[in-house]
Write a protein that holds these residues in place. Sequence first.
Motif, PDB file in Angstrom:
ATOM      1  N   UNK A  92       0.738  -1.242  -0.194  1.00 55.12           N
ATOM      2  CA  UNK A  92      -0.344  -0.092  -0.193  1.00 55.12           C
ATOM      3  C   UNK A  92       0.882   1.330   0.000  1.00 55.12           C
ATOM      4  N   UNK A  93       0.260   2.287  -0.349  1.00 52.99           N
ATOM      5  CA  UNK A  93       0.767   3.708  -0.291  1.00 52.99           C
ATOM      6  C   UNK A  93       0.422   4.664   0.839  1.00 52.99           C
ATOM      7  N   UNK A  94       1.159   5.677   1.095  1.00 50.50           N
ATOM      8  CA  UNK A  94       0.860   6.662   2.235  1.00 50.50           C
ATOM      9  C   UNK A  94      -0.245   7.715   1.177  1.00 50.50           C
ATOM     10  N   UNK A  95       0.062   7.853   0.132  1.00 45.99           N
ATOM     11  CA  UNK A  95      -0.762   8.832  -0.781  1.00 45.99           C
ATOM     12  C   UNK A  95      -1.506   8.295  -1.776  1.00 45.99           C
ATOM     13  N   UNK A  96      -2.688   8.965  -1.968  1.00 48.10           N
ATOM     14  CA  UNK A  96      -3.346   8.491  -3.301  1.00 48.10           C
ATOM     15  C   UNK A  96      -4.005  10.064  -3.735  1.00 48.10           C
ATOM     16  N   UNK A 134       0.325  -0.578   9.473  1.00 49.62           N
ATOM     17  CA  UNK A 134       0.240   0.755   9.700  1.00 49.62           C
ATOM     18  C   UNK A 134      -1.025   1.162   8.767  1.00 49.62           C
ATOM     19  N   UNK A 135      -1.240   2.387   8.830  1.00 52.00           N
ATOM     20  CA  UNK A 135      -2.553   2.808   8.155  1.00 52.00           C
ATOM     21  C   UNK A 135      -1.972   3.318   6.739  1.00 52.00           C
ATOM     22  N   UNK A 136      -2.532   3.081   5.739  1.00 54.52           N
ATOM     23  CA  UNK A 136      -2.276   3.560   4.483  1.00 54.52           C
ATOM     24  C   UNK A 136      -3.508   4.236   3.722  1.00 54.52           C
ATOM     25  N   UNK A 180     -16.159   5.487   6.189  1.00 56.55           N
ATOM     26  CA  UNK A 180     -15.514   5.797   7.478  1.00 56.55           C
ATOM     27  C   UNK A 180     -14.588   4.873   8.057  1.00 56.55           C
ATOM     28  N   UNK A 181     -14.071   3.828   7.140  1.00 56.44           N
ATOM     29  CA  UNK A 181     -13.027   2.946   7.685  1.00 56.44           C
ATOM     30  C   UNK A 181     -11.785   3.443   7.394  1.00 56.44           C
ATOM     31  N   UNK A 182     -10.958   2.755   8.319  1.00 61.04           N
ATOM     32  CA  UNK A 182      -9.222   2.856   7.883  1.00 61.04           C
ATOM     33  C   UNK A 182      -8.797   1.760   7.239  1.00 61.04           C
ATOM     34  N   UNK A 183      -7.830   1.980   6.422  1.00 63.62           N
ATOM     35  CA  UNK A 183      -6.896   1.029   5.384  1.00 63.62           C
ATOM     36  C   UNK A 183      -5.870   0.660   6.215  1.00 63.62           C
ATOM     37  N   UNK A 184      -5.531  -0.657   6.243  1.00 63.15           N
ATOM     38  CA  UNK A 184      -4.262  -1.054   7.140  1.00 63.15           C
ATOM     39  C   UNK A 184      -3.396  -1.853   6.147  1.00 63.15           C
ATOM     40  N   UNK A 185      -2.215  -1.522   6.186  1.00 66.60           N
ATOM     41  CA  UNK A 185      -0.995  -2.485   5.497  1.00 66.60           C
ATOM     42  C   UNK A 185      -0.409  -3.323   6.367  1.00 66.60           C
ATOM     43  N   UNK A 186      -0.432  -4.774   6.030  1.00 70.72           N
ATOM     44  CA  UNK A 186       0.537  -5.761   6.986  1.00 70.72           C
ATOM     45  C   UNK A 186       1.366  -6.194   6.110  1.00 70.72           C
ATOM     46  N   UNK A 187       3.109  -5.845   6.403  1.00 74.86           N
ATOM     47  CA  UNK A 187       3.903  -6.174   5.605  1.00 74.86           C
ATOM     48  C   UNK A 187       4.365  -7.762   5.633  1.00 74.86           C
ATOM     49  N   UNK A 222     -11.108  12.075  -2.467  1.00 76.42           N
ATOM     50  CA  UNK A 222      -9.720  12.282  -3.062  1.00 76.42           C
ATOM     51  C   UNK A 222      -9.347  13.620  -3.373  1.00 76.42           C
ATOM     52  N   UNK A 223      -8.136  13.930  -3.132  1.00 77.16           N
ATOM     53  CA  UNK A 223      -6.857  13.084  -2.840  1.00 77.16           C
ATOM     54  C   UNK A 223      -7.016  12.948  -1.313  1.00 77.16           C
ATOM     55  N   UNK A 224      -6.069  12.076  -1.027  1.00 81.04           N
ATOM     56  CA  UNK A 224      -6.041  11.569   0.476  1.00 81.04           C
ATOM     57  C   UNK A 224      -4.539  10.911   0.734  1.00 81.04           C
ATOM     58  N   UNK A 225      -4.222  11.395   2.047  1.00 82.96           N
ATOM     59  CA  UNK A 225      -2.962  10.957   2.653  1.00 82.96           C
ATOM     60  C   UNK A 225      -2.982  10.873   3.944  1.00 82.96           C
ATOM     61  N   UNK A 226      -2.336   9.620   4.599  1.00 80.71           N
ATOM     62  CA  UNK A 226      -2.027   9.496   5.825  1.00 80.71           C
ATOM     63  C   UNK A 226      -0.809  10.014   6.279  1.00 80.71           C
ATOM     64  N   UNK A 227      -0.722  10.347   7.682  1.00 79.02           N
ATOM     65  CA  UNK A 227       0.765  10.790   8.215  1.00 79.02           C
ATOM     66  C   UNK A 227       1.774   9.643   8.064  1.00 79.02           C
TER      67      UNK A 227
END
Length: 228
Positions: A92-96, A134-136, A180-187, A222-227
């Motif tokens: 996943x990516x931090x920014x879209x 982490x969140x993405x 209203x949901x979060x998106x999570x990356x699992x490495x 859109x656009x969207x970015x997580x910290x």
Amino acid sequence: MSDMVLAIATRGWEDWANCVQTWSDAATRGWHREAIVVDKDVLPAYQEALEQTTEPIIGHIHDDVVIYERGWDARVLAEFSDPTVGVVGFGGALGHGTPNLYTAPYYLPNLARRNFLSNMRDAEKHGTRFTGTRDVAILDGFALFVRRSILEKAGGWPVDKPVGYFMYSEWLCCEARRQGYRIRLVGVDCLHLGGKTATLVQIKDDYALAHLYFYENNRDVMPFRVEE
């Protein structure tokens, strides 16, 4: 009943079954129920799997993904213990989208994901290696796990829209954010061979139209970015 079912869309390339076998070999429970749909395009196949199953979590993994990490499924399901998490993936990516996505004239590359992370064996070819969670903002479609309720509220996969092969993961992540949901990356330690199924058939979806449709219909998220 298991908490998760794995939806598999395959055109039957020569080594697909061996790839799928690695998923169960490395899973904590040894296996999860599989809904295999043969000889259909990705979205119709995923929609058929949605309609034929009842599990609360549906995993969508490309049939050319090899999973090496034992216990990968436990890591994925642990993320869903948080009710604010709607979608989980392996890349996943931090920014879209760029900050000027809707203030400048339409330009397809401005829809790109930014700062891509994964733990694929060749992670550095695609972005930065990441082994944690982490969140993405956006997930790659090679591995997507989603709450059934998100798809049901959205009316299912957009099989009647020009999203198709090129933009379905982007559509799903925007829909999760919209709800209203979060998106999570699992490495997870894995390898995406890439293109094995798509090379067997001519992709009929219109690349430019898919992106333009996505652009015009996701202005609210859109656009969207997580910290970072």
